[in-house]
Design a protein around this motif. Structure first.
Motif, PDB file in Angstrom:
ATOM      1  N   GLN A  13      10.161  29.120  -1.198  1.00 30.56           N
ATOM      2  CA  GLN A  13      11.016  28.062  -1.152  1.00 30.56           C
ATOM      3  C   GLN A  13      12.165  28.710  -2.142  1.00 30.56           C
ATOM      4  O   GLN A  13      13.619  28.198  -1.734  1.00 30.56           O
ATOM      5  N   SER A  14      11.893  29.106  -3.290  1.00 32.50           N
ATOM      6  CA  SER A  14      13.008  29.577  -4.262  1.00 32.50           C
ATOM      7  C   SER A  14      13.914  30.945  -3.584  1.00 32.50           C
ATOM      8  O   SER A  14      15.043  30.858  -3.499  1.00 32.50           O
ATOM      9  N   ALA A  15      13.040  31.751  -2.730  1.00 33.51           N
ATOM     10  CA  ALA A  15      13.729  32.706  -2.185  1.00 33.51           C
ATOM     11  C   ALA A  15      14.844  32.056  -0.837  1.00 33.51           C
ATOM     12  O   ALA A  15      15.894  32.588  -0.899  1.00 33.51           O
ATOM     13  N   LEU A  16      14.324  31.084  -0.194  1.00 30.53           N
ATOM     14  CA  LEU A  16      15.009  30.476   0.802  1.00 30.53           C
ATOM     15  C   LEU A  16      16.516  29.969   0.320  1.00 30.53           C
ATOM     16  O   LEU A  16      17.578  30.046   0.700  1.00 30.53           O
ATOM     17  N   ALA A  17      16.232  29.366  -1.041  1.00 30.35           N
ATOM     18  CA  ALA A  17      17.312  28.715  -1.680  1.00 30.35           C
ATOM     19  C   ALA A  17      18.494  29.723  -2.198  1.00 30.35           C
ATOM     20  O   ALA A  17      19.757  29.399  -1.965  1.00 30.35           O
ATOM     21  N   GLN A  18      17.794  30.622  -2.529  1.00 26.72           N
ATOM     22  CA  GLN A  18      18.719  31.881  -3.093  1.00 26.72           C
ATOM     23  C   GLN A  18      19.359  32.492  -1.594  1.00 26.72           C
ATOM     24  O   GLN A  18      20.693  32.874  -1.946  1.00 26.72           O
ATOM     25  N   TYR A  19      18.703  32.858  -0.850  1.00 25.12           N
ATOM     26  CA  TYR A  19      19.268  33.331   0.655  1.00 25.12           C
ATOM     27  C   TYR A  19      20.480  32.410   1.047  1.00 25.12           C
ATOM     28  O   TYR A  19      21.418  32.804   1.321  1.00 25.12           O
ATOM     29  N   GLU A  20      20.131  31.040   1.098  1.00 27.83           N
ATOM     30  CA  GLU A  20      20.957  30.214   1.736  1.00 27.83           C
ATOM     31  C   GLU A  20      22.401  29.911   0.691  1.00 27.83           C
ATOM     32  O   GLU A  20      23.435  30.064   1.150  1.00 27.83           O
ATOM     33  N   ARG A  21      22.233  29.915  -0.709  1.00 33.10           N
ATOM     34  CA  ARG A  21      23.126  29.854  -1.537  1.00 33.10           C
ATOM     35  C   ARG A  21      24.098  31.249  -1.097  1.00 33.10           C
ATOM     36  O   ARG A  21      25.329  31.159  -1.313  1.00 33.10           O
ATOM     37  N   SER A  23      24.342  32.967   1.497  1.00 32.83           N
ATOM     38  CA  SER A  23      24.973  32.863   2.644  1.00 32.83           C
ATOM     39  C   SER A  23      26.203  32.197   2.483  1.00 32.83           C
ATOM     40  O   SER A  23      27.167  32.505   3.233  1.00 32.83           O
ATOM     41  N   TRP A  24      26.390  30.855   1.855  1.00 29.81           N
ATOM     42  CA  TRP A  24      27.519  30.455   1.513  1.00 29.81           C
ATOM     43  C   TRP A  24      28.596  30.982   0.851  1.00 29.81           C
ATOM     44  O   TRP A  24      29.831  30.638   1.025  1.00 29.81           O
ATOM     45  N   LEU A  25      28.288  31.499  -0.232  1.00 33.28           N
ATOM     46  CA  LEU A  25      29.040  32.125  -1.251  1.00 33.28           C
ATOM     47  C   LEU A  25      29.486  33.264  -0.614  1.00 33.28           C
ATOM     48  O   LEU A  25      30.760  33.792  -0.841  1.00 33.28           O
ATOM     49  N   PHE A  26      28.735  34.303   0.015  1.00 32.71           N
ATOM     50  CA  PHE A  26      29.258  35.735   0.554  1.00 32.71           C
ATOM     51  C   PHE A  26      28.525  35.558   1.852  1.00 32.71           C
ATOM     52  O   PHE A  26      27.600  36.209   1.967  1.00 32.71           O
ATOM     53  N   ALA A  29      26.100  39.058   7.306  1.00 29.13           N
ATOM     54  CA  ALA A  29      25.056  38.928   8.380  1.00 29.13           C
ATOM     55  C   ALA A  29      23.633  39.137   7.693  1.00 29.13           C
ATOM     56  O   ALA A  29      22.543  38.468   7.963  1.00 29.13           O
ATOM     57  N   ARG A  30      23.401  40.135   6.803  1.00 24.95           N
ATOM     58  CA  ARG A  30      22.223  40.207   5.990  1.00 24.95           C
ATOM     59  C   ARG A  30      21.659  38.965   5.482  1.00 24.95           C
ATOM     60  O   ARG A  30      20.661  38.620   5.462  1.00 24.95           O
ATOM     61  N   ALA A  31      22.772  38.307   4.867  1.00 23.75           N
ATOM     62  CA  ALA A  31      22.006  36.855   3.910  1.00 23.75           C
ATOM     63  C   ALA A  31      21.778  35.927   5.070  1.00 23.75           C
ATOM     64  O   ALA A  31      20.474  35.204   4.914  1.00 23.75           O
ATOM     65  N   TRP A  32      22.253  35.643   6.137  1.00 22.00           N
ATOM     66  CA  TRP A  32      22.083  34.861   7.349  1.00 22.00           C
ATOM     67  C   TRP A  32      20.623  35.391   8.025  1.00 22.00           C
ATOM     68  O   TRP A  32      19.737  34.574   8.280  1.00 22.00           O
ATOM     69  N   ARG A  33      20.518  36.674   8.046  1.00 22.42           N
ATOM     70  CA  ARG A  33      19.215  37.105   8.781  1.00 22.42           C
ATOM     71  C   ARG A  33      18.069  36.798   7.902  1.00 22.42           C
ATOM     72  O   ARG A  33      16.967  36.322   8.502  1.00 22.42           O
ATOM     73  N   LEU A  34      18.341  37.136   6.515  1.00 17.95           N
ATOM     74  CA  LEU A  34      17.119  36.839   5.599  1.00 17.95           C
ATOM     75  C   LEU A  34      16.796  35.394   5.729  1.00 17.95           C
ATOM     76  O   LEU A  34      15.561  35.021   5.467  1.00 17.95           O
ATOM     77  N   SER A  35      17.695  34.562   5.541  1.00 19.15           N
ATOM     78  CA  SER A  35      17.552  33.133   5.623  1.00 19.15           C
ATOM     79  C   SER A  35      16.926  32.728   6.875  1.00 19.15           C
ATOM     80  O   SER A  35      16.087  32.015   6.994  1.00 19.15           O
ATOM     81  N   ALA A  36      17.406  33.228   8.193  1.00 18.74           N
ATOM     82  CA  ALA A  36      16.774  32.953   9.375  1.00 18.74           C
ATOM     83  C   ALA A  36      15.112  33.211   9.396  1.00 18.74           C
ATOM     84  O   ALA A  36      14.402  32.700   9.963  1.00 18.74           O
ATOM     85  N   THR A  56      24.930  36.251  14.635  1.00 16.25           N
ATOM     86  CA  THR A  56      25.173  36.657  15.697  1.00 16.25           C
ATOM     87  C   THR A  56      26.817  36.795  15.549  1.00 16.25           C
ATOM     88  O   THR A  56      27.562  37.790  16.143  1.00 16.25           O
ATOM     89  N   ARG A  57      27.388  35.706  14.955  1.00 13.68           N
ATOM     90  CA  ARG A  57      28.751  35.476  14.928  1.00 13.68           C
ATOM     91  C   ARG A  57      29.102  36.610  13.970  1.00 13.68           C
ATOM     92  O   ARG A  57      30.357  37.122  14.183  1.00 13.68           O
ATOM     93  N   LEU A  58      28.564  36.827  12.730  1.00 15.27           N
ATOM     94  CA  LEU A  58      29.020  37.883  11.723  1.00 15.27           C
ATOM     95  C   LEU A  58      28.847  39.096  12.150  1.00 15.27           C
ATOM     96  O   LEU A  58      29.377  40.045  11.579  1.00 15.27           O
ATOM     97  N   ALA A  59      27.553  39.688  13.075  1.00  8.04           N
ATOM     98  CA  ALA A  59      27.263  40.913  13.296  1.00  8.04           C
ATOM     99  C   ALA A  59      27.151  40.991  14.885  1.00  8.04           C
ATOM    100  O   ALA A  59      26.138  41.067  15.230  1.00  8.04           O
TER     101      ALA A  59
END
Length: 124
Positions: A13-21, A23-26, A29-36, A56-59
Motif C-alpha cells: 500500500q505504501s509502495a503504491l502510494a509512493q510510485y503513484e506520487r 508518477s505524477w511528480l516526475f 515510464a519506470r514510475a508508471w510501470r512500477l505502479s502498474a 506505453t505513451r511515455l515509452a
C-alpha cells in the motif's frame, strides 16, 4: 527509491502510494510501470490498465507495456484493442514467443467470434 523500499518491506500500500506520487511528480515510464505492476498484484485491473497505457505513451519503444495492455484487454474481451496492443508488442520484440503466442490466441478468439457472428447472421 522510497517506493522500492516499502515494496521490499512488504508494504504494498505504501509502495503504491509512493510510485503513484512519483508518477505524477516526475512522469517517467519506470514510475508508471512500477505502479502498474503493483496494481496488477493487488488485483486492480482498471488501475493497472490505465498505468500500463500511460507507460506505453511515455515509452513507445518498450514492448512489455504493450504486452500487458494487450493481456488486460484480452481478459476484458476487448479483442480489437487487445489485438492492436499485442501486435505492437510482437512488432517491437519479434523474438519474444510469449508475445507471439498471445497475439495468436487473440487472433484465434477474434476469428472464432467472427465465425459465430457470421453463423448467427446466416440463421437469422
Amino acid at each position: 527509491q522510497l517506493g522500492k523500499l516499502f515494496e521490499e518491506a512488504g508494504d504494498a500500500q505504501s509502495a503504491l502510494a509512493q510510485y503513484e506520487r512519483a508518477s505524477w511528480l516526475f512522469p517517467t515510464a519506470r514510475a508508471w510501470r512500477l505502479s502498474a505492476s503493483l496494481h496488477e498484484q493487488r488485483g486492480d485491473a482498471d488501475a493497472a490498465l490505465a498505468a500500463w497505457q500511460e507507460t506505453t505513451r511515455l515509452a513507445p519503444t518498450q514492448s512489455r507495456p504493450f504486452y500487458r495492455v494487450g493481456l488486460l484487454f484480452l481478459e476484458r474481451g476487448d479483442l480489437p484493442r487487445a489485438l492492436a496492443a499485442l501486435a505492437e508488442a510482437a512488432r517491437l520484440d519479434p523474438s519474444n514467443s510469449n508475445y507471439r503466442d498471445a497475439l495468436a490466441r487473440a487472433r484465434s478468439l477474434a476469428s472464432d467470434r467472427e465465425a459465430e457472428g457470421t453463423g448467427a447472421a446466416d440463421r437469422g
